[in-house]
Design an enzyme around this catalytic site. Structure first.
Site, PDB file in Angstrom:
ATOM      1  N   LYS A  53      30.393  24.453 -28.012  1.00 23.20           N
ATOM      2  CA  LYS A  53      29.996  24.134 -29.373  1.00 23.20           C
ATOM      3  C   LYS A  53      29.190  25.287 -29.966  1.00 23.20           C
ATOM      4  O   LYS A  53      28.433  25.955 -29.247  1.00 23.20           O
ATOM      5  CB  LYS A  53      29.136  22.868 -29.308  1.00 23.20           C
ATOM      6  CG  LYS A  53      28.802  22.195 -30.609  1.00 23.20           C
ATOM      7  CD  LYS A  53      28.055  20.883 -30.307  1.00 23.20           C
ATOM      8  CE  LYS A  53      27.757  20.076 -31.544  1.00 23.20           C
ATOM      9  NZ  LYS A  53      27.109  18.786 -31.217  1.00 23.20           N
ATOM     10  N   SER A  92      29.208  14.902 -33.476  1.00 23.71           N
ATOM     11  CA  SER A  92      29.331  16.174 -34.127  1.00 23.71           C
ATOM     12  C   SER A  92      30.073  17.230 -33.293  1.00 23.71           C
ATOM     13  O   SER A  92      30.469  18.262 -33.840  1.00 23.71           O
ATOM     14  CB  SER A  92      27.938  16.705 -34.471  1.00 23.71           C
ATOM     15  OG  SER A  92      27.178  16.890 -33.286  1.00 23.71           O
ATOM     16  N   SER A 150      26.916  12.448 -29.929  1.00 21.51           N
ATOM     17  CA  SER A 150      27.863  13.496 -30.317  1.00 21.51           C
ATOM     18  C   SER A 150      28.735  14.091 -29.221  1.00 21.51           C
ATOM     19  O   SER A 150      29.622  14.882 -29.522  1.00 21.51           O
ATOM     20  CB  SER A 150      27.113  14.640 -30.985  1.00 21.51           C
ATOM     21  OG  SER A 150      26.838  14.286 -32.307  1.00 21.51           O
TER      22      SER A 150
HETATM   23  N1  GLN Z   1      26.009  11.120 -35.412  1.00 23.20           N
HETATM   24  C1  GLN Z   1      24.634  11.283 -35.105  1.00 23.20           C
HETATM   25  C2  GLN Z   1      23.958  12.045 -36.220  1.00 23.20           C
HETATM   26  O1  GLN Z   1      24.587  12.274 -37.185  1.00 23.20           O
HETATM   27  C3  GLN Z   1      24.485  11.972 -33.794  1.00 23.20           C
HETATM   28  C4  GLN Z   1      24.579  13.424 -33.860  1.00 23.20           C
HETATM   29  C5  GLN Z   1      24.453  14.089 -32.540  1.00 23.20           C
HETATM   30  O2  GLN Z   1      24.435  13.439 -31.486  1.00 23.20           O
HETATM   31  N2  GLN Z   1      24.312  15.388 -32.576  1.00 23.20           N
HETATM   32  O3  GLN Z   1      22.838  12.386 -36.157  1.00 23.20           O
END
Ligand code: GLN
Length: 468
Positions: A82, A157, A181
């Site tokens: 990532k 994400s 994520s």
């Molecule tokens: N979907 C969650 C957020 O928008 C988790 C994001 C993540 O785990 N980086 O914060």
């Protein structure tokens, strides 16, 4: 040539000379060039680095044969990561235009550990900007498509991490999991996703989003590969003072008690996801494990607590991109980042701190205590990962609350610092992957892998591939 489906096949193929590591890098690159135009999982290809490492790997295999794999546990494994992870000399954006053109000055420990173990890094992967999101649609560059249905999101994400592994652009990928994520995109793409115990893997060189929740996670095709990668990544590096690895021993043959939290099976759950997860529960029951129903009443506040604590920490972490130190153009923050900065500044402000931030911290503690109590009765908890399978691109974009609720089942592990592994549990009628998660007490990763492996031995979901 066909992409290897596991480290085990890879090792056998490299040792038998079916292909060399250089051939493998060539092969992955040809797939990337053929299919990533549509999937859009990659932000930066690092082919030069990959070929250099591959040549070294081939020389080692030639010289040491099987012994090379004992010395380098990830030898020849092609990985993507990532764009939250820094890599010395390589563009690093965190999916945001604010960092467009930024070249990292040092490498993340996680990336370094992989390379030291013989892995070959091939690409930096797309993501929601700053890791804010559950669909990949918040990337400032492009939207990653789900390889199982390109009209749908790959999750977020870590959208690129999941899509790249599911598309056979690499064999394993690093992601970050702050609220789900790694697990949610893994479950949207028929992959295994590990969110480790908070403090098990160093976050040195990983762009900070929400420091009390962020973890480095792994997405792969099966439990064994993810475990092997975790074993390489875990432990102290002298740079992240949160890392304090503990080992929790367990009896690998023992029948365990699995808790099913009733709140995770309530109204928000899509009926097809519910049926699949219930089938998984039956499989475990048939293996002789004890299933008991439990209640975690405070977890229903998880999303509310998360969306106070997380933006609060985001507002502090993103303050450094002020155009003076980092970030050429702070005006380039996307609307989701702005929303979180404003929300975070609000809940921390003098007049609202007690009502929001402090209250959220108290409820976070209640959730933690509730979970600890549950783990006195059960060894692990089994639950859905996400309320629905992968949704359509655009479906939730105008509705942040419904997007936030995608993480309703995953945030508990982050708020409590406990590990959780998402595992493929089958497909919906229309062919969309559906995952389930095994959660456990702090540092119970090996128990979760052991139980995940037992399920995987009974089913073949994880071997099904997306047709690109
Ligand atoms: N979907 C969650 C957020 O928008 C988790 C994001 C993540 O785990 N980086 O914060």
């Amino acid at each position: 040539m066909e992409a290897p489906n596991s480290f085990k096949t890879l090792k056998a193929d490299l040792l038998s000379g079916k292909y060399s590591t250089v051939d493998l890098v060539d092969y992955y690159l040809s797939r990337i060039h053929a299919f990533d135009g549509e999937i859009q999982s990659i932000l930066t290809i690092t082919d030069e680095i990959a070929f250099k490492k591959a040549k070294k790997a081939d020389a080692l295999i030639k010289k040491l044969k099987a012994k090379a794999f004992a010395e380098y546990p990830l030898l020849g494994v092609v990985v993507g990561y990532k764009d939250m992870f820094l890599k010395d000399g390589v563009r690093t954006t965190a999916g945001s235009r604010v960092l467009n053109g930024y070249v990292a000055q040092y490498s993340a420990t996680a990336v370094e550990k992989l390379e030291t173990a013989g892995a070959i890094t091939i690409a930096k992967l797309n993501q929601d900007a700053w890791a804010h999101g559950a669909s990949g649609e918040n990337s400032d560059f492009f939207i990653t498509k789900n390889p199982y249905d390109k009209a749908r999101v790959a999750g977020g994400s870590s959208s690129g991490s999941a899509a790249a592994v599911a598309s056979d652009f690499c064999l394993i990928a690093l992601g970050t999991d702050t609220g789900g994520s790694v697990r949610q995109p893994a479950s949207f793409t028929n992959l295994v996703g590990l969110k480790p115990t908070y403090g098990a893997i160093s976050r040195w060189g990983v762009i900070a989003m929400s420091s009390s929740l962020d973890t480095v996670g792994v997405i792969g095709k099966n439990i064994a590969d993810v475990k092997q990668t975790y074993d390489v990544l875990k432990g102290e590096d002298g740079h992240d003072s949160n890392v304090r690895l503990q080992t929790k021993s367990f009896d690998p043959g023992k029948k365990v008690t699995i808790g099913i939290p009733k709140e995770f099976f309530a109204e928000r759950l899509d009926p097809e996801v519910k049926t699949k997860v219930e089938e998984v529960i039956n499989t475990y029951q048939q293996m002789g494990h004890k299933i008991i129903n439990i209640s975690l009443p405070h977890t229903k506040y998880g999303i509310s607590v998360y969306y106070i604590i997380q933006p609060a920490e985001v507002s502090s972490n993103l303050a450094r991109y002020d155009g003076v130190r980092y970030g050429k153009d702070r005006l380039a923050f996307g609307s989701e980042a702005k929303r979180r900065i404003m929300l975070g500044s609000f809940v921390l402000s003098a007049g609202h701190y007690d009502a929001y931030y402090l209250k959220a911290m108290k409820v976070r503690n209640l959730i933690k205590m509730e979970l600890e109590k549950a783990y006195e009765k059960v060894d692990v908890i089994l639950a859905p990962v996400s309320p629905t399978p992968a949704f359509k691109i655009g479906e939730k974009q105008g509705d942040p609350i419904s997007m936030y609720l995608s993480d309703i089942f995953t945030v508990t592990a982050n708020l409590t610092g406990t590990p959780s592994v998402a595992i493929p549990g089958g497909f919906s009628k229309s062919g969309l992957p559906i995952g389930f998660q095994l959660m456990g007490p702090r540092f119970s990763e090996d128990l979760l892998f052991n139980l995940g492996q037992k399920y995987q031995a009974q089913t073949d979901w994880h071997t099904r591939k997306a047709v690109l």
